[in-house]
Motif scaffolding. Sequence first.
Motif, PDB file in Angstrom:
ATOM      1  N   PRO A  55      18.189 -41.099   6.105  1.00 34.42           N
ATOM      2  CA  PRO A  55      17.602 -41.785   4.944  1.00 34.42           C
ATOM      3  C   PRO A  55      16.421 -41.025   4.337  1.00 34.42           C
ATOM      4  O   PRO A  55      16.192 -41.119   3.129  1.00 34.42           O
ATOM      5  CB  PRO A  55      17.163 -43.137   5.525  1.00 34.42           C
ATOM      6  CG  PRO A  55      18.066 -43.354   6.691  1.00 34.42           C
ATOM      7  CD  PRO A  55      18.270 -41.994   7.277  1.00 34.42           C
ATOM      8  N   LEU A  56      15.703 -40.278   5.152  1.00 37.99           N
ATOM      9  CA  LEU A  56      14.568 -39.510   4.637  1.00 37.99           C
ATOM     10  C   LEU A  56      15.044 -38.345   3.779  1.00 37.99           C
ATOM     11  O   LEU A  56      14.459 -38.045   2.736  1.00 37.99           O
ATOM     12  CB  LEU A  56      13.709 -38.998   5.793  1.00 37.99           C
ATOM     13  CG  LEU A  56      13.157 -40.052   6.751  1.00 37.99           C
ATOM     14  CD1 LEU A  56      12.328 -39.383   7.840  1.00 37.99           C
ATOM     15  CD2 LEU A  56      12.336 -41.081   6.008  1.00 37.99           C
ATOM     16  N   PHE A  57      16.117 -37.673   4.209  1.00 36.65           N
ATOM     17  CA  PHE A  57      16.646 -36.540   3.447  1.00 36.65           C
ATOM     18  C   PHE A  57      17.249 -36.998   2.121  1.00 36.65           C
ATOM     19  O   PHE A  57      17.238 -36.250   1.142  1.00 36.65           O
ATOM     20  CB  PHE A  57      17.701 -35.793   4.268  1.00 36.65           C
ATOM     21  CG  PHE A  57      17.130 -35.010   5.422  1.00 36.65           C
ATOM     22  CD1 PHE A  57      16.552 -33.772   5.218  1.00 36.65           C
ATOM     23  CD2 PHE A  57      17.151 -35.522   6.704  1.00 36.65           C
ATOM     24  CE1 PHE A  57      16.019 -33.046   6.272  1.00 36.65           C
ATOM     25  CE2 PHE A  57      16.615 -34.820   7.762  1.00 36.65           C
ATOM     26  CZ  PHE A  57      16.048 -33.573   7.552  1.00 36.65           C
ATOM     27  N   SER A  58      17.754 -38.227   2.086  1.00 37.28           N
ATOM     28  CA  SER A  58      18.381 -38.718   0.860  1.00 37.28           C
ATOM     29  C   SER A  58      17.371 -38.900  -0.265  1.00 37.28           C
ATOM     30  O   SER A  58      17.753 -39.044  -1.427  1.00 37.28           O
ATOM     31  CB  SER A  58      19.088 -40.050   1.141  1.00 37.28           C
ATOM     32  OG  SER A  58      18.148 -41.076   1.430  1.00 37.28           O
ATOM     33  N   LYS A  59      16.089 -38.870   0.065  1.00 36.98           N
ATOM     34  CA  LYS A  59      15.036 -39.050  -0.929  1.00 36.98           C
ATOM     35  C   LYS A  59      14.345 -37.733  -1.296  1.00 36.98           C
ATOM     36  O   LYS A  59      13.303 -37.750  -1.956  1.00 36.98           O
ATOM     37  CB  LYS A  59      13.998 -40.047  -0.402  1.00 36.98           C
ATOM     38  CG  LYS A  59      14.569 -41.417  -0.074  1.00 36.98           C
ATOM     39  CD  LYS A  59      13.514 -42.317   0.545  1.00 36.98           C
ATOM     40  CE  LYS A  59      14.107 -43.673   0.928  1.00 36.98           C
ATOM     41  NZ  LYS A  59      13.085 -44.560   1.561  1.00 36.98           N
ATOM     42  N   MET A  60      14.915 -36.598  -0.867  1.00 37.26           N
ATOM     43  CA  MET A  60      14.217 -35.321  -1.028  1.00 37.26           C
ATOM     44  C   MET A  60      14.673 -34.504  -2.236  1.00 37.26           C
ATOM     45  O   MET A  60      14.168 -33.409  -2.463  1.00 37.26           O
ATOM     46  CB  MET A  60      14.383 -34.479   0.243  1.00 37.26           C
ATOM     47  CG  MET A  60      13.547 -34.958   1.415  1.00 37.26           C
ATOM     48  SD  MET A  60      11.771 -35.021   1.022  1.00 37.26           S
ATOM     49  CE  MET A  60      11.449 -33.269   0.757  1.00 37.26           C
ATOM     50  N   ASP A  61      15.615 -34.986  -3.009  1.00 43.75           N
ATOM     51  CA  ASP A  61      16.102 -34.236  -4.168  1.00 43.75           C
ATOM     52  C   ASP A  61      14.946 -33.931  -5.130  1.00 43.75           C
ATOM     53  O   ASP A  61      14.290 -34.840  -5.645  1.00 43.75           O
ATOM     54  CB  ASP A  61      17.180 -35.029  -4.894  1.00 43.75           C
ATOM     55  CG  ASP A  61      17.856 -34.220  -5.984  1.00 43.75           C
ATOM     56  OD1 ASP A  61      17.798 -32.980  -5.945  1.00 43.75           O
ATOM     57  OD2 ASP A  61      18.444 -34.838  -6.896  1.00 43.75           O
ATOM     58  N   GLY A  62      14.691 -32.633  -5.336  1.00 40.79           N
ATOM     59  CA  GLY A  62      13.636 -32.194  -6.234  1.00 40.79           C
ATOM     60  C   GLY A  62      12.246 -32.215  -5.646  1.00 40.79           C
ATOM     61  O   GLY A  62      11.277 -31.800  -6.305  1.00 40.79           O
ATOM     62  N   GLU A  63      12.104 -32.679  -4.399  1.00 40.77           N
ATOM     63  CA  GLU A  63      10.791 -32.776  -3.762  1.00 40.77           C
ATOM     64  C   GLU A  63      10.445 -31.490  -3.009  1.00 40.77           C
ATOM     65  O   GLU A  63      11.322 -30.739  -2.584  1.00 40.77           O
ATOM     66  CB  GLU A  63      10.766 -33.960  -2.786  1.00 40.77           C
ATOM     67  CG  GLU A  63      11.011 -35.310  -3.425  1.00 40.77           C
ATOM     68  CD  GLU A  63       9.791 -35.829  -4.175  1.00 40.77           C
ATOM     69  OE1 GLU A  63       8.730 -35.166  -4.150  1.00 40.77           O
ATOM     70  OE2 GLU A  63       9.901 -36.903  -4.793  1.00 40.77           O
ATOM     71  N   GLU A  64       9.151 -31.252  -2.829  1.00 40.49           N
ATOM     72  CA  GLU A  64       8.666 -30.078  -2.101  1.00 40.49           C
ATOM     73  C   GLU A  64       8.766 -30.322  -0.592  1.00 40.49           C
ATOM     74  O   GLU A  64       8.342 -31.365  -0.086  1.00 40.49           O
ATOM     75  CB  GLU A  64       7.213 -29.786  -2.462  1.00 40.49           C
ATOM     76  CG  GLU A  64       7.018 -29.337  -3.903  1.00 40.49           C
ATOM     77  CD  GLU A  64       7.092 -27.826  -4.036  1.00 40.49           C
ATOM     78  OE1 GLU A  64       7.519 -27.148  -3.081  1.00 40.49           O
ATOM     79  OE2 GLU A  64       6.706 -27.325  -5.113  1.00 40.49           O
ATOM     80  N   ALA A  65       9.316 -29.326   0.124  1.00 45.50           N
ATOM     81  CA  ALA A  65       9.425 -29.415   1.579  1.00 45.50           C
ATOM     82  C   ALA A  65       9.019 -28.086   2.199  1.00 45.50           C
ATOM     83  O   ALA A  65       9.206 -27.019   1.603  1.00 45.50           O
ATOM     84  CB  ALA A  65      10.853 -29.768   1.997  1.00 45.50           C
ATOM     85  N   LEU A  66       8.479 -28.146   3.404  1.00 41.66           N
ATOM     86  CA  LEU A  66       8.034 -26.954   4.120  1.00 41.66           C
ATOM     87  C   LEU A  66       8.640 -26.949   5.509  1.00 41.66           C
ATOM     88  O   LEU A  66       8.602 -27.959   6.223  1.00 41.66           O
ATOM     89  CB  LEU A  66       6.502 -26.937   4.228  1.00 41.66           C
ATOM     90  CG  LEU A  66       5.885 -25.819   5.078  1.00 41.66           C
ATOM     91  CD1 LEU A  66       6.105 -24.457   4.421  1.00 41.66           C
ATOM     92  CD2 LEU A  66       4.400 -26.064   5.296  1.00 41.66           C
ATOM     93  N   VAL A  67       9.207 -25.797   5.915  1.00 38.02           N
ATOM     94  CA  VAL A  67       9.735 -25.620   7.264  1.00 38.02           C
ATOM     95  C   VAL A  67       8.816 -24.659   8.013  1.00 38.02           C
ATOM     96  O   VAL A  67       8.519 -23.567   7.524  1.00 38.02           O
ATOM     97  CB  VAL A  67      11.171 -25.069   7.244  1.00 38.02           C
ATOM     98  CG1 VAL A  67      11.694 -24.904   8.672  1.00 38.02           C
ATOM     99  CG2 VAL A  67      12.084 -25.995   6.455  1.00 38.02           C
ATOM    100  N   LEU A  68       8.364 -25.064   9.194  1.00 39.51           N
ATOM    101  CA  LEU A  68       7.506 -24.232  10.031  1.00 39.51           C
ATOM    102  C   LEU A  68       8.403 -23.330  10.870  1.00 39.51           C
ATOM    103  O   LEU A  68       9.009 -23.761  11.840  1.00 39.51           O
ATOM    104  CB  LEU A  68       6.626 -25.116  10.912  1.00 39.51           C
ATOM    105  CG  LEU A  68       5.698 -26.059  10.135  1.00 39.51           C
ATOM    106  CD1 LEU A  68       5.093 -27.100  11.064  1.00 39.51           C
ATOM    107  CD2 LEU A  68       4.618 -25.280   9.419  1.00 39.51           C
ATOM    108  N   GLY A  69       8.508 -22.071  10.471  1.00 41.55           N
ATOM    109  CA  GLY A  69       9.484 -21.177  11.057  1.00 41.55           C
ATOM    110  C   GLY A  69      10.757 -21.205  10.232  1.00 41.55           C
ATOM    111  O   GLY A  69      10.872 -21.977   9.281  1.00 41.55           O
TER     112      GLY A  69
END
Length: 267
Positions: A48-62
């Motif tokens: 459900p969290l990923f379904s709200k990420m369209d167009g949003e800024e995300a950061l992956v550590l590594g």
Amino acid sequence: MIHSPPAKLLTPAQDANTRGWESVALKWGNVQWPRRPKWVREFARAKPLFSKMDGEEALVLGATPEFRAWLHKSGARVSVYEKSDVSFSAMTDIMAKQLKVKPPESEIVIKKDWESDGCEKGRYRMIMGDIVSGYMETAERYMSFLLKVHSMLAENGVFLLREFPLLPFTGDPSKIKNVDHRRWAYILKPGFAVEGKTFFEAKLAHNLAKIGDLQAFATCANPPRTRLMLTFGEYEKMFYEAGFDSQVLSAPGSVPGPSPALWALWK
């Protein structure tokens, strides 16, 4: 897109940690759960969290392949903190070949140490980290890092964090067939690789060679690294003190043998 700020001088310990991780990254394609994340076991609970990420800024550590693939599929605008070209290349190759996801040109790679000064405050809707305690080594550094992540999140942003809590394994690790599961069983076997709150990979390698488990021995980093180990309760306490509201998505011990915990930490 590559963003390369001025290089920060690494201490000998940090440099050894980086080189140790690079040695593991080169053979990461053959690594299995629980060392690598697995959608059906863990991150399906965060769907459900990923379904709200369209167009949003995300950061992956590594450069974790699974994290980047899931975010790209969600339509997020992805940045990656990865200072090692060796690790980034190896993980990107795994993402393309095993997960069938090629990073778009819009993916931003930030060649910066996770603990470096300066960060873009309030930018990211989601930050993802896999066993980041392996890079902090002390509780003080870990807390400082949690505070930095908290400041980088946008309001109501979430930090998806996967860690192995210190939960002693009292069974017989040699009976576990999956080598990466067996590795963690040996790590969490009292007295085998952990002293106090520190996991010494050199001690793990020594004891694995001593008992003749060369398959598990081959999973060790070269040079060996040290890693901070905390109990589930200690993690929860630190999250609270760093200003997060924690939600357990997957608890350790939910399957036979050692397994990681997955938290959603809300700002």
